[in-house]
Design an enzyme around this catalytic site. Structure first.
Site, mmCIF file in Angstrom:
data_model
loop_
_atom_site.group_PDB
_atom_site.id
_atom_site.type_symbol
_atom_site.label_atom_id
_atom_site.label_comp_id
_atom_site.label_asym_id
_atom_site.label_seq_id
_atom_site.Cartn_x
_atom_site.Cartn_y
_atom_site.Cartn_z
ATOM 1 N N GLY A 46 0.742 -1.314 0.134
ATOM 2 C CA GLY A 46 0.081 -0.159 -0.048
ATOM 3 C C GLY A 46 0.750 1.372 0.029
ATOM 4 O O GLY A 46 2.107 1.144 0.527
ATOM 5 N N GLN A 51 2.974 9.766 1.524
ATOM 6 C CA GLN A 51 4.658 9.583 1.411
ATOM 7 C C GLN A 51 5.140 9.711 0.301
ATOM 8 O O GLN A 51 6.456 9.684 0.269
ATOM 9 C CB GLN A 51 4.387 7.874 1.344
ATOM 10 N N CYS A 91 6.384 -0.225 7.145
ATOM 11 C CA CYS A 91 5.993 0.880 6.026
ATOM 12 C C CYS A 91 7.256 1.138 5.251
ATOM 13 O O CYS A 91 8.153 1.473 5.663
ATOM 14 C CB CYS A 91 5.499 2.086 6.933
ATOM 15 N N LEU A 92 6.826 1.652 3.992
ATOM 16 C CA LEU A 92 7.880 2.055 3.077
ATOM 17 C C LEU A 92 8.467 3.540 3.537
ATOM 18 O O LEU A 92 9.772 3.521 3.173
ATOM 19 C CB LEU A 92 7.214 2.335 1.666
ATOM 20 N N HIS A 133 -4.124 1.673 7.880
ATOM 21 C CA HIS A 133 -2.504 2.089 7.949
ATOM 22 C C HIS A 133 -2.559 3.207 6.843
ATOM 23 O O HIS A 133 -1.916 4.274 7.139
ATOM 24 C CB HIS A 133 -1.748 0.970 7.616
ATOM 25 N N GLU A 134 -3.007 3.279 5.560
ATOM 26 C CA GLU A 134 -3.002 4.073 4.660
ATOM 27 C C GLU A 134 -3.708 5.456 5.031
ATOM 28 O O GLU A 134 -3.273 6.485 4.691
ATOM 29 C CB GLU A 134 -3.235 3.403 3.283
ATOM 30 N N HIS A 137 -1.973 7.746 7.198
ATOM 31 C CA HIS A 137 -0.811 8.545 6.518
ATOM 32 C C HIS A 137 -1.433 9.910 5.928
ATOM 33 O O HIS A 137 -0.946 10.775 6.180
ATOM 34 C CB HIS A 137 -0.268 7.710 5.298
HETATM 35 NI NI NI Z 1 3.169 3.152 5.527
#
Ligand code: NI
Length: 168
Positions: A46, A51, A91-92, A133-134, A137
């Site tokens: 995701g 991000q 997480c990226l 989670h997204e 963000h």
């Molecule tokens: Ni993330």
């Protein structure tokens, strides 16, 4: 399509709150395409626009094993939630760190498709966790915000060390 740069914690831009999308035009569909390319390239399941330093409420997701079910969710919202579930998250924007995080087990969520259609669906398991989670963000929140103060402190120390090592 072009790959976008993913911001890494503790970049303050990850704390910005994204604004709702009012008109879905080619600018938005291009952002979605580039976000999908970036997510696949980084091997994530995701990615939220925040991000990649875009303050618009758009997320892309693919939780399939085969990595062939790209989804674009515009203005995603949690409508209702129930139960509690713990799952390991990464997480990226926080590379190399994983931890168990508690979230709602099942959610009802809504979003607009790229065609502007309003969809309401249920999710559980990995998809439920990923959507929560997204959306976090988009509100400037990271999964590590849920860690205990002790774990958080350890992580900050580790990241601080990595940054100093890179500066050498
Ligand atoms: Ni993330």
């Amino acid at each position: 399509m072009s790959k976008l740069e993913v911001l890494h914690f503790p970049d303050p831009r990850l704390r910005k709150k994204a604004i709702p999308i009012e008109i879905i035009d080619s600018n938005i569909t291009t952002i979605a395409e580039n976000m999908l390319e970036t997510m696949y390239d980084e091997a994530g399941i995701g990615l939220a626009a925040t991000q990649v330093n875009i303050q618009k409420r758009i997320i892309v997701i693919d939780v399939s094993e085969e990595r062939d079910q790209p989804r674009v969710l515009i203005n995603p919202k949690i409508v209702s939630s129930e139960g509690i579930e713990q799952m390991q998250e990464g997480c990226l924007s926080v590379p190399g760190y994983y931890d168990d995080i508690e979230r709602a087990e099942k959610i009802k969520y809504s979003y607009l498709t790229e065609e502007g259609e309003l969809i309401e669906e249920d999710a559980d398991g990995l998809l439920s966790v990923c959507i929560q989670h997204e959306i976090d963000h988009l509100d400037g929140k990271l999964f590590i915000d849920y860690l205990s103060p002790l774990k958080r402190q350890r992580l900050l120390k580790k990241i601080d060390k990595q940054e100093r090592a890179q500066a050498l």
